[in-house]
Design a protein around this motif. Structure first.
Motif, mmCIF file in Angstrom:
data_model
loop_
_atom_site.group_PDB
_atom_site.id
_atom_site.type_symbol
_atom_site.label_atom_id
_atom_site.label_comp_id
_atom_site.label_asym_id
_atom_site.label_seq_id
_atom_site.Cartn_x
_atom_site.Cartn_y
_atom_site.Cartn_z
ATOM 1 N N GLY A 178 1.395 -4.929 0.154
ATOM 2 C CA GLY A 178 0.856 -5.878 1.115
ATOM 3 C C GLY A 178 0.255 -5.138 2.291
ATOM 4 N N LEU A 179 -1.053 -5.351 2.537
ATOM 5 C CA LEU A 179 -1.741 -4.674 3.629
ATOM 6 C C LEU A 179 -2.204 -5.703 4.655
ATOM 7 C CD1 LEU A 179 -4.131 -2.272 1.649
ATOM 8 C CD2 LEU A 179 -1.858 -1.796 2.554
ATOM 9 N N ALA A 180 -2.307 -5.287 5.903
ATOM 10 C CA ALA A 180 -2.888 -6.138 6.937
ATOM 11 C C ALA A 180 -3.689 -5.277 7.891
ATOM 12 C CB ALA A 180 -1.794 -6.892 7.688
ATOM 13 N N SER A 181 -4.910 -5.719 8.172
ATOM 14 C CA SER A 181 -5.712 -5.063 9.199
ATOM 15 C C SER A 181 -6.646 -6.094 9.807
ATOM 16 C CB SER A 181 -6.515 -3.892 8.617
ATOM 17 O OG SER A 181 -7.310 -4.318 7.537
ATOM 18 N N ASP A 182 -6.883 -5.964 11.114
ATOM 19 C CA ASP A 182 -7.745 -6.891 11.842
ATOM 20 C C ASP A 182 -7.361 -8.353 11.594
ATOM 21 O OD1 ASP A 182 -9.222 -4.749 12.832
ATOM 22 O OD2 ASP A 182 -10.506 -4.711 11.044
ATOM 23 N N GLY A 183 -6.070 -8.639 11.524
ATOM 24 C CA GLY A 183 -5.629 -10.016 11.367
ATOM 25 C C GLY A 183 -5.836 -10.596 9.984
ATOM 26 N N LYS A 184 -6.264 -9.751 9.026
ATOM 27 C CA LYS A 184 -6.441 -10.221 7.651
ATOM 28 C C LYS A 184 -5.493 -9.448 6.748
ATOM 29 C CE LYS A 184 -11.316 -11.530 7.978
ATOM 30 N NZ LYS A 184 -11.706 -10.744 9.184
#
Lengths: 107, 471
Positions: free
Chosen positions: B95-101
Protein backbone atom coordinates in the motif's frame (compact mmCIF):
# COMPACT_ATOMS: atom_id res chain seq x y z
CA UNK A 1 15.47 27.80 21.20
CA UNK A 2 16.73 27.23 17.62
CA UNK A 3 18.30 29.36 14.93
CA UNK A 4 19.14 28.95 11.26
CA UNK A 5 22.78 28.94 10.18
CA UNK A 6 21.59 30.12 6.74
CA UNK A 7 20.84 33.66 5.59
CA UNK A 8 17.68 34.44 3.58
CA UNK A 9 18.06 34.29 -0.20
CA UNK A 10 15.81 33.67 -3.20
CA UNK A 11 15.20 30.04 -2.27
CA UNK A 12 12.82 31.00 0.53
CA UNK A 13 9.03 30.72 0.53
CA UNK A 14 6.29 32.45 2.49
CA UNK A 15 4.15 30.38 4.82
CA UNK A 16 1.67 31.18 7.55
CA UNK A 17 2.14 29.79 11.07
CA UNK A 18 -0.85 30.37 13.37
CA UNK A 19 -1.92 33.41 11.36
CA UNK A 20 1.54 35.00 11.12
CA UNK A 21 3.43 35.26 7.88
CA UNK A 22 6.97 33.81 7.83
CA UNK A 23 9.76 33.50 5.25
CA UNK A 24 11.41 30.08 5.46
CA UNK A 25 13.89 28.11 3.30
CA UNK A 26 11.98 26.06 0.73
CA UNK A 27 13.68 22.76 1.59
CA UNK A 28 12.73 22.82 5.27
CA UNK A 29 10.09 20.59 6.79
CA UNK A 30 7.17 22.19 8.59
CA UNK A 31 8.58 20.92 11.90
CA UNK A 32 11.97 22.56 11.28
CA UNK A 33 10.26 25.81 10.30
CA UNK A 34 8.11 25.72 13.41
CA UNK A 35 11.08 25.02 15.71
CA UNK A 36 13.16 27.77 14.11
CA UNK A 37 10.20 30.08 14.66
CA UNK A 38 10.35 29.53 18.44
CA UNK A 39 6.65 28.86 18.75
CA UNK A 40 7.38 26.50 21.64
CA UNK A 41 4.82 23.81 21.01
CA UNK A 42 3.05 22.47 17.93
CA UNK A 43 -0.03 20.88 19.49
CA UNK A 44 -1.86 20.08 22.70
CA UNK A 45 -2.79 16.50 23.50
CA UNK A 46 -6.35 15.15 23.08
CA UNK A 47 -6.19 13.50 26.52
CA UNK A 48 -4.96 16.14 29.00
CA UNK A 49 -4.41 19.19 26.81
CA UNK A 50 -0.67 19.19 27.59
CA UNK A 51 1.57 21.07 25.16
CA UNK A 52 3.88 18.97 22.97
CA UNK A 53 6.68 19.75 20.54
CA UNK A 54 8.44 17.70 17.85
CA UNK A 55 10.45 14.93 19.52
CA UNK A 56 12.09 12.58 16.96
CA UNK A 57 11.86 14.53 13.66
CA UNK A 58 11.96 11.27 11.69
CA UNK A 59 8.34 10.23 11.62
CA UNK A 60 8.16 7.71 14.47
CA UNK A 61 6.92 9.69 17.52
CA UNK A 62 3.88 11.48 16.05
CA UNK A 63 4.34 14.39 18.48
CA UNK A 64 4.48 17.00 15.70
CA UNK A 65 0.91 16.49 14.45
CA UNK A 66 -0.37 19.81 13.09
CA UNK A 67 -3.09 21.16 10.84
CA UNK A 68 -1.50 21.83 7.47
CA UNK A 69 -3.54 23.46 4.69
CA UNK A 70 -6.74 22.57 6.50
CA UNK A 71 -5.90 18.88 7.02
CA UNK A 72 -5.40 17.90 10.69
CA UNK A 73 -3.12 15.19 12.12
CA UNK A 74 -0.32 15.66 9.61
CA UNK A 75 3.24 14.84 10.67
CA UNK A 76 4.97 18.22 10.47
CA UNK A 77 8.41 16.56 10.30
CA UNK A 78 7.44 14.69 7.13
CA UNK A 79 5.89 17.57 5.18
CA UNK A 80 8.12 19.99 3.26
CA UNK A 81 7.02 23.65 3.38
CA UNK A 82 5.52 25.17 0.23
CA UNK A 83 4.66 28.70 -0.91
CA UNK A 84 1.44 29.85 0.68
CA UNK A 85 1.16 26.90 3.08
CA UNK A 86 -1.11 27.54 6.07
CA UNK A 87 0.02 25.81 9.29
CA UNK A 88 -1.88 25.77 12.57
CA UNK A 89 -1.17 24.33 15.95
CA UNK A 90 -3.47 21.40 16.58
CA UNK A 91 -5.32 21.70 19.86
CA UNK A 92 -6.78 18.46 21.17
CA UNK A 93 -7.87 15.84 18.68
CA UNK A 94 -8.38 18.11 15.69
CA UNK A 95 -11.55 18.23 13.64
CA UNK A 96 -12.91 16.37 10.64
CA UNK A 97 -14.97 18.31 8.09
CA UNK A 98 -16.62 20.56 10.62
CA UNK A 99 -17.13 17.77 13.15
CA UNK A 100 -15.29 18.20 16.45
CA UNK A 101 -13.92 14.88 17.66
CA UNK A 102 -13.72 14.24 21.41
CA UNK A 103 -11.26 16.80 22.76
CA UNK A 104 -11.38 15.75 26.39
CA UNK A 105 -11.85 12.33 27.81
CA UNK A 106 -14.52 11.84 30.45
CA UNK A 107 -13.13 11.05 33.86
CA UNK B 1 -4.69 -4.23 -12.85
CA UNK B 2 -2.37 -3.25 -10.02
CA UNK B 3 1.04 -1.78 -10.88
CA UNK B 4 3.76 -4.39 -10.51
CA UNK B 5 7.41 -4.07 -9.46
CA UNK B 6 10.02 -6.76 -9.87
CA UNK B 7 12.08 -5.69 -6.83
CA UNK B 8 10.61 -3.15 -4.42
CA UNK B 9 13.05 -1.72 -1.88
CA UNK B 10 11.52 0.16 1.03
CA UNK B 11 13.87 2.81 2.37
CA UNK B 12 16.47 5.01 0.65
CA UNK B 13 19.20 4.76 3.29
CA UNK B 14 22.49 2.90 2.85
CA UNK B 15 20.98 -0.61 2.74
CA UNK B 16 18.23 0.31 0.29
CA UNK B 17 20.44 2.39 -2.02
CA UNK B 18 23.17 -0.27 -2.20
CA UNK B 19 20.63 -3.06 -2.74
CA UNK B 20 18.72 -1.29 -5.51
CA UNK B 21 21.91 -0.24 -7.31
CA UNK B 22 23.41 -3.74 -7.29
CA UNK B 23 20.11 -5.40 -8.27
CA UNK B 24 19.76 -2.99 -11.19
CA UNK B 25 23.28 -3.87 -12.34
CA UNK B 26 22.25 -7.51 -12.62
CA UNK B 27 19.26 -6.52 -14.79
CA UNK B 28 16.58 -6.55 -12.11
CA UNK B 29 14.01 -3.72 -12.35
CA UNK B 30 14.47 -2.16 -8.92
CA UNK B 31 12.48 0.66 -7.39
CA UNK B 32 13.20 2.40 -4.09
CA UNK B 33 10.21 3.68 -2.11
CA UNK B 34 10.83 6.24 0.60
CA UNK B 35 8.73 8.62 2.63
CA UNK B 36 11.38 11.33 2.36
CA UNK B 37 11.50 13.25 -0.91
CA UNK B 38 15.32 12.97 -1.03
CA UNK B 39 17.78 10.06 -1.02
CA UNK B 40 20.02 9.06 1.89
CA UNK B 41 17.71 7.99 4.71
CA UNK B 42 18.34 9.58 8.10
CA UNK B 43 22.07 8.81 8.29
CA UNK B 44 22.81 10.53 4.96
CA UNK B 45 19.89 12.95 5.12
CA UNK B 46 20.11 15.79 2.55
CA UNK B 47 23.37 14.29 1.18
CA UNK B 48 22.67 15.58 -2.35
CA UNK B 49 21.82 19.10 -1.26
CA UNK B 50 23.20 19.94 2.17
CA UNK B 51 22.05 23.26 3.60
CA UNK B 52 25.36 23.50 5.49
CA UNK B 53 27.98 25.67 3.81
CA UNK B 54 30.74 24.05 5.89
CA UNK B 55 30.88 20.37 4.97
CA UNK B 56 33.35 19.66 7.81
CA UNK B 57 30.61 20.07 10.41
CA UNK B 58 29.09 16.66 9.72
CA UNK B 59 32.44 14.89 9.19
CA UNK B 60 33.92 12.28 6.86
CA UNK B 61 31.53 9.44 7.66
CA UNK B 62 28.61 11.47 6.31
CA UNK B 63 30.33 11.85 2.93
CA UNK B 64 30.34 8.06 2.44
CA UNK B 65 26.70 8.58 1.49
CA UNK B 66 27.73 10.51 -1.63
CA UNK B 67 29.24 7.39 -3.21
CA UNK B 68 26.12 5.36 -2.46
CA UNK B 69 23.85 7.95 -4.03
CA UNK B 70 26.06 8.30 -7.13
CA UNK B 71 26.09 4.53 -7.63
CA UNK B 72 22.33 4.43 -7.21
CA UNK B 73 21.78 7.27 -9.69
CA UNK B 74 24.07 5.58 -12.22
CA UNK B 75 22.43 2.17 -11.87
CA UNK B 76 19.10 2.94 -13.53
CA UNK B 77 17.10 1.91 -10.46
CA UNK B 78 13.99 4.02 -9.92
CA UNK B 79 13.25 6.25 -6.94
CA UNK B 80 9.74 7.05 -5.72
CA UNK B 81 10.30 9.71 -3.07
CA UNK B 82 7.68 11.28 -0.86
CA UNK B 83 5.91 7.92 -0.86
CA UNK B 84 4.55 6.39 2.34
CA UNK B 85 4.39 2.60 2.59
CA UNK B 86 1.38 2.09 4.83
CA UNK B 87 0.90 -1.63 4.33
CA UNK B 88 2.71 -4.72 3.12
CA UNK B 89 0.91 -8.04 2.90
CA UNK B 90 2.29 -11.58 2.98
CA UNK B 91 1.11 -11.76 -0.66
CA UNK B 92 3.59 -8.93 -1.37
CA UNK B 93 0.91 -6.36 -2.00
CA UNK B 94 2.20 -2.91 -1.03
CA UNK B 95 0.00 0.00 0.00
CA UNK B 96 1.51 3.30 -1.15
CA UNK B 97 0.41 6.89 -0.57
CA UNK B 98 1.78 10.09 -2.04
CA UNK B 99 0.27 13.55 -2.55
CA UNK B 100 -2.93 12.45 -0.82
CA UNK B 101 -3.49 9.59 -3.27
CA UNK B 102 -3.13 5.93 -2.36
CA UNK B 103 -2.67 2.85 -4.48
CA UNK B 104 -1.88 -0.83 -4.10
CA UNK B 105 1.04 -2.29 -6.04
CA UNK B 106 2.56 -5.76 -6.06
CA UNK B 107 6.15 -6.99 -6.20
CA UNK B 108 8.00 -10.22 -6.93
CA UNK B 109 10.53 -9.46 -4.20
CA UNK B 110 10.44 -6.94 -1.39
CA UNK B 111 13.40 -5.69 0.63
CA UNK B 112 12.60 -3.84 3.83
CA UNK B 113 15.45 -1.42 4.55
CA UNK B 114 13.79 1.06 6.88
CA UNK B 115 16.68 1.51 9.30
CA UNK B 116 16.52 2.22 12.97
CA UNK B 117 14.84 4.54 15.41
CA UNK B 118 16.10 5.94 18.67
CA UNK B 119 15.28 3.86 21.72
CA UNK B 120 12.52 5.58 23.69
CA UNK B 121 13.45 5.66 27.38
CA UNK B 122 10.92 7.41 29.63
CA UNK B 123 12.07 9.66 32.46
CA UNK B 124 10.28 12.36 34.46
CA UNK B 125 9.43 15.33 32.24
CA UNK B 126 10.37 13.70 28.92
CA UNK B 127 7.20 14.92 27.22
CA UNK B 128 7.88 18.62 27.92
CA UNK B 129 8.42 20.86 24.89
CA UNK B 130 12.16 21.50 24.85
CA UNK B 131 13.02 17.82 25.32
CA UNK B 132 13.83 15.96 22.14
CA UNK B 133 16.16 13.24 20.92
CA UNK B 134 19.78 13.79 19.89
CA UNK B 135 18.90 12.20 16.56
CA UNK B 136 16.25 14.88 16.10
CA UNK B 137 18.91 17.53 16.71
CA UNK B 138 21.11 15.89 14.12
CA UNK B 139 18.29 15.74 11.56
CA UNK B 140 17.66 19.48 12.06
CA UNK B 141 21.37 20.11 11.51
CA UNK B 142 21.67 17.90 8.42
CA UNK B 143 18.41 18.75 6.70
CA UNK B 144 17.83 22.40 7.64
CA UNK B 145 21.04 23.81 9.21
CA UNK B 146 18.86 24.60 12.23
CA UNK B 147 20.77 24.47 15.53
CA UNK B 148 20.17 25.39 19.20
CA UNK B 149 20.44 29.16 19.68
CA UNK B 150 20.67 29.41 23.45
CA UNK B 151 22.62 26.31 24.35
CA UNK B 152 21.63 22.70 24.84
CA UNK B 153 22.20 19.90 27.35
CA UNK B 154 22.97 16.48 25.83
CA UNK B 155 22.26 13.43 27.97
CA UNK B 156 22.18 9.65 27.68
CA UNK B 157 24.48 6.93 26.42
CA UNK B 158 25.83 5.74 23.08
CA UNK B 159 28.19 6.81 20.30
CA UNK B 160 25.69 9.21 18.70
CA UNK B 161 25.73 11.39 21.83
CA UNK B 162 29.41 12.21 21.29
CA UNK B 163 29.08 12.51 17.52
CA UNK B 164 26.33 15.13 17.75
CA UNK B 165 28.27 16.91 20.50
CA UNK B 166 31.32 17.12 18.23
CA UNK B 167 29.19 18.28 15.29
CA UNK B 168 27.61 20.98 17.45
CA UNK B 169 31.05 22.13 18.63
CA UNK B 170 32.14 22.45 14.96
CA UNK B 171 28.94 24.37 14.17
CA UNK B 172 29.63 26.79 17.01
CA UNK B 173 26.67 25.67 19.13
CA UNK B 174 26.95 26.29 22.86
CA UNK B 175 26.85 23.01 24.82
CA UNK B 176 25.82 23.61 28.43
CA UNK B 177 26.78 20.07 29.40
CA UNK B 178 27.18 16.54 28.14
CA UNK B 179 25.68 14.18 30.73
CA UNK B 180 27.10 10.74 30.03
CA UNK B 181 24.82 8.15 31.66
CA UNK B 182 27.13 5.22 30.88
CA UNK B 183 27.83 3.51 34.24
CA UNK B 184 31.51 3.18 35.17
CA UNK B 185 31.05 -0.58 35.55
CA UNK B 186 30.32 -0.82 31.82
CA UNK B 187 33.91 0.20 31.00
CA UNK B 188 35.19 -2.74 33.01
CA UNK B 189 32.67 -5.11 31.44
CA UNK B 190 33.47 -3.88 27.92
CA UNK B 191 37.26 -3.98 28.28
CA UNK B 192 37.69 -7.65 27.25
CA UNK B 193 36.01 -6.82 23.91
CA UNK B 194 38.28 -3.88 23.14
CA UNK B 195 41.11 -5.78 21.37
CA UNK B 196 38.67 -7.23 18.82
CA UNK B 197 36.97 -3.84 18.42
CA UNK B 198 40.30 -2.25 17.52
CA UNK B 199 40.61 -4.55 14.51
CA UNK B 200 37.27 -3.47 13.04
CA UNK B 201 38.09 -0.22 11.29
CA UNK B 202 38.71 3.07 12.98
CA UNK B 203 35.58 3.28 15.16
CA UNK B 204 37.34 3.56 18.51
CA UNK B 205 39.82 6.13 17.21
CA UNK B 206 36.98 8.22 15.82
CA UNK B 207 35.05 8.05 19.08
CA UNK B 208 38.10 9.21 21.03
CA UNK B 209 38.67 12.06 18.59
CA UNK B 210 35.07 13.25 19.10
CA UNK B 211 35.65 13.27 22.85
CA UNK B 212 38.90 15.22 22.44
CA UNK B 213 37.12 17.77 20.25
CA UNK B 214 34.39 18.20 22.85
CA UNK B 215 36.79 18.59 25.78
CA UNK B 216 39.07 20.94 23.81
CA UNK B 217 36.07 23.21 23.25
CA UNK B 218 35.74 23.48 27.03
CA UNK B 219 32.46 21.57 27.22
CA UNK B 220 31.66 20.11 30.64
CA UNK B 221 31.36 16.33 30.28
CA UNK B 222 30.00 14.58 33.37
CA UNK B 223 30.27 10.78 33.62
CA UNK B 224 28.19 8.17 35.46
CA UNK B 225 25.11 10.42 35.50
CA UNK B 226 21.91 8.92 36.94
CA UNK B 227 18.27 9.84 37.61
CA UNK B 228 17.84 12.36 34.82
CA UNK B 229 14.82 14.62 35.20
CA UNK B 230 13.38 17.32 32.94
CA UNK B 231 11.78 20.11 34.97
CA UNK B 232 9.27 22.70 33.79
CA UNK B 233 5.63 23.78 33.55
CA UNK B 234 4.47 24.43 30.00
CA UNK B 235 7.98 23.79 28.71
CA UNK B 236 11.46 22.72 29.81
CA UNK B 237 13.14 25.05 32.29
CA UNK B 238 15.90 22.92 33.79
CA UNK B 239 17.53 19.52 33.91
CA UNK B 240 18.38 17.82 37.21
CA UNK B 241 20.48 14.70 37.71
CA UNK B 242 22.63 12.78 40.15
CA UNK B 243 26.40 12.52 39.79
CA UNK B 244 29.24 11.92 42.23
CA UNK B 245 26.80 11.34 45.04
CA UNK B 246 24.79 14.52 44.83
CA UNK B 247 21.98 16.20 42.92
CA UNK B 248 22.75 18.87 40.29
CA UNK B 249 20.64 21.33 38.30
CA UNK B 250 21.26 23.06 34.98
CA UNK B 251 18.88 25.75 33.73
CA UNK B 252 18.16 25.08 30.05
CA UNK B 253 15.37 25.43 27.54
CA UNK B 254 16.64 22.50 25.47
CA UNK B 255 17.59 18.93 26.36
CA UNK B 256 18.52 16.31 23.78
CA UNK B 257 18.58 12.70 24.92
CA UNK B 258 19.94 9.53 23.36
CA UNK B 259 19.79 5.93 24.57
CA UNK B 260 21.00 4.09 21.49
CA UNK B 261 19.05 2.92 18.48
CA UNK B 262 16.85 -0.10 17.83
CA UNK B 263 15.63 -1.66 14.59
CA UNK B 264 12.57 0.01 13.11
CA UNK B 265 10.32 -3.05 13.07
CA UNK B 266 6.81 -1.61 12.86
CA UNK B 267 6.47 -2.68 9.22
CA UNK B 268 8.01 -6.14 9.65
CA UNK B 269 5.91 -6.76 12.79
CA UNK B 270 2.73 -5.63 11.02
CA UNK B 271 3.34 -8.18 8.24
CA UNK B 272 3.60 -11.01 10.76
CA UNK B 273 7.25 -11.79 10.05
CA UNK B 274 8.91 -13.88 12.81
CA UNK B 275 10.99 -11.77 15.22
CA UNK B 276 13.44 -12.70 17.95
CA UNK B 277 14.58 -10.89 21.07
CA UNK B 278 18.24 -9.86 20.89
CA UNK B 279 19.42 -9.72 24.50
CA UNK B 280 22.76 -8.07 23.64
CA UNK B 281 21.26 -5.31 21.53
CA UNK B 282 18.22 -5.18 23.84
CA UNK B 283 15.69 -5.09 21.01
CA UNK B 284 13.45 -7.15 18.77
CA UNK B 285 14.63 -7.93 15.27
CA UNK B 286 13.30 -10.02 12.39
CA UNK B 287 14.63 -13.58 12.26
CA UNK B 288 16.63 -13.97 9.03
CA UNK B 289 18.98 -16.25 7.20
CA UNK B 290 22.41 -15.08 5.99
CA UNK B 291 20.84 -13.31 2.96
CA UNK B 292 18.27 -11.36 4.95
CA UNK B 293 15.37 -13.66 3.97
CA UNK B 294 12.60 -13.60 6.56
CA UNK B 295 9.92 -16.11 7.50
CA UNK B 296 7.67 -14.66 4.76
CA UNK B 297 8.46 -15.86 1.24
CA UNK B 298 9.92 -13.15 -1.00
CA UNK B 299 10.29 -10.54 1.75
CA UNK B 300 13.80 -9.80 3.04
CA UNK B 301 15.24 -7.25 5.48
CA UNK B 302 18.63 -5.51 5.42
CA UNK B 303 20.42 -2.80 7.33
CA UNK B 304 19.69 -1.59 10.83
CA UNK B 305 16.04 -2.66 10.67
CA UNK B 306 17.43 -6.21 10.82
CA UNK B 307 19.76 -5.56 13.79
CA UNK B 308 22.01 -2.66 14.73
CA UNK B 309 25.29 -3.03 12.83
CA UNK B 310 25.77 0.55 11.61
CA UNK B 311 25.59 2.45 8.33
CA UNK B 312 28.57 0.92 6.57
CA UNK B 313 27.49 -2.62 7.39
CA UNK B 314 23.99 -1.73 6.19
CA UNK B 315 25.21 -1.06 2.64
CA UNK B 316 26.93 -4.46 2.51
CA UNK B 317 23.91 -6.24 3.97
CA UNK B 318 21.82 -4.52 1.30
CA UNK B 319 24.14 -5.91 -1.38
CA UNK B 320 23.75 -9.43 0.01
CA UNK B 321 19.96 -9.11 -0.14
CA UNK B 322 20.20 -7.78 -3.70
CA UNK B 323 22.32 -10.74 -4.81
CA UNK B 324 19.78 -13.11 -3.31
CA UNK B 325 16.97 -11.22 -5.08
CA UNK B 326 18.87 -11.45 -8.39
CA UNK B 327 19.27 -15.18 -7.84
CA UNK B 328 15.61 -15.69 -6.95
CA UNK B 329 14.59 -13.67 -10.02
CA UNK B 330 16.82 -15.79 -12.29
CA UNK B 331 19.42 -13.14 -13.19
CA UNK B 332 22.38 -14.90 -11.58
CA UNK B 333 22.94 -18.46 -10.40
CA UNK B 334 23.81 -19.62 -6.91
CA UNK B 335 27.55 -19.85 -7.61
CA UNK B 336 27.63 -16.28 -8.93
CA UNK B 337 25.65 -15.03 -5.95
CA UNK B 338 28.02 -16.69 -3.51
CA UNK B 339 31.10 -15.48 -5.38
CA UNK B 340 29.95 -11.88 -5.57
CA UNK B 341 28.95 -11.96 -1.91
CA UNK B 342 32.42 -12.89 -0.67
CA UNK B 343 33.86 -9.35 -0.36
CA UNK B 344 30.70 -8.14 1.40
CA UNK B 345 30.83 -11.03 3.84
CA UNK B 346 34.50 -10.32 4.52
CA UNK B 347 33.70 -6.66 5.23
CA UNK B 348 30.86 -7.59 7.58
CA UNK B 349 32.97 -10.13 9.48
CA UNK B 350 35.63 -7.47 10.13
CA UNK B 351 33.18 -4.61 10.76
CA UNK B 352 31.11 -6.52 13.29
CA UNK B 353 34.10 -7.01 15.61
CA UNK B 354 33.39 -3.57 17.06
CA UNK B 355 29.84 -4.43 18.09
CA UNK B 356 30.34 -6.54 21.25
CA UNK B 357 32.43 -3.72 22.73
CA UNK B 358 29.86 -1.04 21.84
CA UNK B 359 26.94 -3.21 22.94
CA UNK B 360 28.42 -3.84 26.39
CA UNK B 361 29.83 -0.34 26.93
CA UNK B 362 26.66 1.44 25.83
CA UNK B 363 24.16 -1.08 27.14
CA UNK B 364 20.92 0.78 27.93
CA UNK B 365 20.10 -1.66 30.76
CA UNK B 366 21.10 0.68 33.59
CA UNK B 367 18.89 3.45 32.15
CA UNK B 368 16.04 0.98 31.68
CA UNK B 369 16.51 -0.53 35.13
CA UNK B 370 16.01 2.81 36.84
CA UNK B 371 12.82 2.28 38.83
CA UNK B 372 10.29 4.38 36.91
CA UNK B 373 8.10 6.42 39.23
CA UNK B 374 4.41 5.58 38.93
CA UNK B 375 3.42 8.98 37.54
CA UNK B 376 5.89 9.03 34.63
CA UNK B 377 4.17 8.86 31.24
CA UNK B 378 5.11 5.73 29.33
CA UNK B 379 2.70 6.01 26.37
CA UNK B 380 3.14 9.58 25.15
CA UNK B 381 0.15 9.46 22.78
CA UNK B 382 -2.54 8.15 25.12
CA UNK B 383 -0.83 9.52 28.26
CA UNK B 384 -0.64 6.23 30.14
CA UNK B 385 1.68 6.15 33.15
CA UNK B 386 4.11 3.51 34.39
CA UNK B 387 1.82 3.02 37.41
CA UNK B 388 -1.17 2.25 35.22
CA UNK B 389 0.82 -0.32 33.24
CA UNK B 390 2.05 -1.96 36.47
CA UNK B 391 -1.53 -2.09 37.72
CA UNK B 392 -2.71 -3.74 34.49
CA UNK B 393 0.12 -6.27 34.79
CA UNK B 394 -0.93 -7.04 38.36
CA UNK B 395 -4.48 -7.63 37.11
CA UNK B 396 -3.01 -10.34 34.92
CA UNK B 397 -2.20 -8.67 31.59
CA UNK B 398 0.21 -11.08 29.90
CA UNK B 399 1.96 -8.71 27.52
CA UNK B 400 1.88 -5.43 25.61
CA UNK B 401 -1.03 -6.42 23.35
CA UNK B 402 -3.28 -7.11 26.32
CA UNK B 403 -2.14 -3.93 28.10
CA UNK B 404 -3.09 -2.06 24.93
CA UNK B 405 -6.61 -3.53 25.09
CA UNK B 406 -6.91 -2.61 28.78
CA UNK B 407 -5.35 0.87 28.77
CA UNK B 408 -4.99 2.08 25.15
CA UNK B 409 -1.19 2.18 25.64
CA UNK B 410 0.13 1.77 22.10
CA UNK B 411 -3.20 2.61 20.49
CA UNK B 412 -2.38 6.24 19.69
CA UNK B 413 -0.99 7.71 16.48
CA UNK B 414 2.55 6.32 16.98
CA UNK B 415 1.11 2.78 17.25
CA UNK B 416 3.46 1.86 20.06
CA UNK B 417 6.67 2.90 18.32
CA UNK B 418 7.59 4.87 21.47
CA UNK B 419 6.01 2.86 24.31
CA UNK B 420 5.90 -0.73 23.05
CA UNK B 421 9.17 -1.97 24.54
CA UNK B 422 8.68 -0.06 27.80
CA UNK B 423 5.20 -1.49 28.31
CA UNK B 424 6.56 -4.96 27.58
CA UNK B 425 9.41 -4.44 30.05
CA UNK B 426 7.11 -3.25 32.84
CA UNK B 427 4.78 -6.20 32.18
CA UNK B 428 7.67 -8.65 32.11
CA UNK B 429 9.10 -7.33 35.36
CA UNK B 430 5.75 -7.40 37.15
CA UNK B 431 5.13 -10.99 36.07
CA UNK B 432 8.69 -12.25 36.54
CA UNK B 433 8.93 -13.04 32.83
CA UNK B 434 11.48 -12.34 30.09
CA UNK B 435 11.00 -9.91 27.19
CA UNK B 436 10.88 -12.89 24.82
CA UNK B 437 8.04 -14.38 26.85
CA UNK B 438 5.82 -11.27 26.99
CA UNK B 439 6.31 -10.60 23.28
CA UNK B 440 5.86 -7.43 21.24
CA UNK B 441 3.06 -5.20 20.04
CA UNK B 442 1.52 -6.27 16.75
CA UNK B 443 0.69 -3.08 14.86
CA UNK B 444 -1.93 -3.32 12.12
CA UNK B 445 -1.97 -1.51 8.80
CA UNK B 446 -2.21 1.28 7.93
CA UNK B 447 1.11 1.85 9.73
CA UNK B 448 1.36 5.41 8.39
CA UNK B 449 -1.45 7.97 8.66
CA UNK B 450 -3.77 7.85 5.68
CA UNK B 451 -7.21 9.41 5.53
CA UNK B 452 -10.38 7.34 5.17
CA UNK B 453 -11.17 9.36 2.05
CA UNK B 454 -7.83 8.44 0.47
CA UNK B 455 -8.29 4.80 1.41
CA UNK B 456 -11.84 4.71 0.06
CA UNK B 457 -10.67 5.89 -3.35
CA UNK B 458 -8.44 2.88 -3.99
CA UNK B 459 -10.17 0.84 -6.67
CA UNK B 460 -7.78 -2.06 -6.42
CA UNK B 461 -8.03 -2.25 -2.66
CA UNK B 462 -10.66 -4.97 -2.47
CA UNK B 463 -8.88 -7.20 -4.96
CA UNK B 464 -5.44 -6.73 -3.46
CA UNK B 465 -6.47 -7.15 0.15
CA UNK B 466 -8.42 -10.43 0.37
CA UNK B 467 -7.82 -10.58 4.14
CA UNK B 468 -9.71 -7.37 4.68
CA UNK B 469 -12.54 -8.43 2.38
CA UNK B 470 -13.06 -11.63 4.31
CA UNK B 471 -13.05 -9.78 7.61
Amino acid sequence: MFKRLREPDSEWVTIEIDGESRRVPKDETVAAAVLADRIGHCRTTPVSGAPRAPYCLMGVCFECLMEIDGIPNRQACMVPVAEGMVIRRQNGAGSVVGLQVGTEKDG
Amino acid sequence: MAEHFEFAVIGAGPAGLAAAALAAQTGVAAVVLDEQPTLGGQIYRSIEQSPLSDSNILGDDYRIGEGLVWAFRASGARHLGGTDVWMVGTDRGIGLASDGKARIVTADRILIAVGSQERAVPFPGWTLPGVMTAGAGQILLKSAAVVPSDGVVLAGTGPLLFLIAAQYVRAGVSLKAVLDMTPRANYVRAAPYLPAALTAGNYIGKGLSYMREIRKAGVAVTGAVRDLRAVGGERLEAVTYSAAGRRHRIDTGLLMVHFGVIPNTSLSRSIGIDHEWDARQVCWRPRTDEWGNTSVDGIAVAGDCAGIWGAQAAAHAGRLAALEAARALGRIDTAERDGQAAPDRAFLRRDRRVRPFLEVLYSPESCLDAELEDDVLVCRCEEITAGQVRQAAQLGCMGPNQVKAFLRAGMGPCQGRQCGDTVARLTARAGGKSMAEVGFLRPRPPIKPISIETLAKIEEAAAAMPDIEQA
